[in-house]
Write an enzyme that holds these catalytic residues in place. Sequence first.
Site, PDB file in Angstrom:
ATOM      1  N   HIS A 144       0.827  -1.205   0.000  1.00  0.00           N
ATOM      2  CA  HIS A 144       0.000   0.000   0.000  1.00  0.00           C
ATOM      3  C   HIS A 144       0.858   1.251   0.000  1.00  0.00           C
ATOM      4  O   HIS A 144       0.752   2.087  -0.882  1.00  0.00           O
ATOM      5  CB  HIS A 144      -0.967   0.011   1.182  1.00  0.00           C
ATOM      6  CG  HIS A 144      -2.033   1.047   1.043  1.00  0.00           C
ATOM      7  ND1 HIS A 144      -1.812   2.372   1.339  1.00  0.00           N
ATOM      8  CD2 HIS A 144      -3.302   0.973   0.581  1.00  0.00           C
ATOM      9  CE1 HIS A 144      -2.914   3.061   1.074  1.00  0.00           C
ATOM     10  NE2 HIS A 144      -3.838   2.234   0.612  1.00  0.00           N
ATOM     11  N   GLU A 175       0.872   3.930  -2.882  1.00  0.00           N
ATOM     12  CA  GLU A 175       0.723   5.296  -2.362  1.00  0.00           C
ATOM     13  C   GLU A 175       1.972   5.806  -1.649  1.00  0.00           C
ATOM     14  O   GLU A 175       1.939   6.856  -1.011  1.00  0.00           O
ATOM     15  CB  GLU A 175      -0.489   5.369  -1.410  1.00  0.00           C
ATOM     16  CG  GLU A 175      -1.818   5.247  -2.145  1.00  0.00           C
ATOM     17  CD  GLU A 175      -3.037   5.325  -1.238  1.00  0.00           C
ATOM     18  OE1 GLU A 175      -2.928   5.820  -0.102  1.00  0.00           O
ATOM     19  OE2 GLU A 175      -4.106   4.871  -1.680  1.00  0.00           O
ATOM     20  N   HIS A 207      -7.422  -1.569  -4.657  1.00  0.00           N
ATOM     21  CA  HIS A 207      -6.058  -1.334  -5.164  1.00  0.00           C
ATOM     22  C   HIS A 207      -5.595  -2.497  -6.035  1.00  0.00           C
ATOM     23  O   HIS A 207      -4.986  -2.296  -7.087  1.00  0.00           O
ATOM     24  CB  HIS A 207      -5.081  -1.134  -4.005  1.00  0.00           C
ATOM     25  CG  HIS A 207      -5.230   0.191  -3.313  1.00  0.00           C
ATOM     26  ND1 HIS A 207      -5.187   1.381  -3.993  1.00  0.00           N
ATOM     27  CD2 HIS A 207      -5.414   0.501  -2.004  1.00  0.00           C
ATOM     28  CE1 HIS A 207      -5.333   2.387  -3.117  1.00  0.00           C
ATOM     29  NE2 HIS A 207      -5.487   1.868  -1.916  1.00  0.00           N
TER      30      HIS A 207
END
Length: 261
Positions: A144, A175, A207
Amino acid sequence: MKEKALLAVSFGTSHEDTRQKTIGAVEQALSDAFGGWQVEAAYTSPTIRRILAGRGQAVPSPEEAMEAMAAQGVRRLLVQPTHLICGEEYDKLCKAVWQREGLFERVQMGQPLLYDLEDYKAVAQAVCEALPVEPEEALVLMGHGTPHPMNAVYPALQYVFQSLGMGHVFLGTVEGWPDGPDVVARVQAAGYRKAALAPLMLVAGDHAKNDMAGPEPDSWKSLLEGAGLPVRCILQGLGELEAIQQMYVEHARRALAAWQD
Ligand code: CO
């Protein structure tokens, strides 16, 4: 209501297909391991809770769950997050939990999945065992990532993969840092001919389906294909792996042992 309760806290997901296989499976593993304990679930994401409530599948926030448990007579509370790192969500959870410590006789918190070096090694092993590759195939993992300083877990884990002889694994984040283009450049420079692509996230939700495996030109699948590498997408969240489920059980046990000293 039992006196001892374990609260399994997740970010949450609105993707029902992956929810049961990942978050649900971790909650079940905790429930199986902690016989005699009341096991409840809470989600930290207000957006996810709103979506689920709209479907009649309400899940409480950690604050709501703690207050309800205290009102029902729970005296000892063990909170086990299913988050991956000690990032923003974990910090917020700690704050919420310790603000309500006085509602119970004892409160203890387990660590997230990737806490210490032993965790890094165990996750690296579990992922490599679960995701075998073919010759000349790189395993590209999408984490992530976060602006929180704990984003450092990702480059550290990349180093662990290399030091354990898993040089075919390339880890980036959606991210945080390193990002998708950085990872694709490294895979290319290392001379791989094809890639298996999987999320390094608890769930295979938005995602994984879109930023990783989607058809948009900036998805990681498209970036790798653009670099001339055929891609095999694996839409499987870490929570599906038994070894990972057991790591959460271990972390909860560790927290319990700490308070029994
Ligand atoms: Co996100």
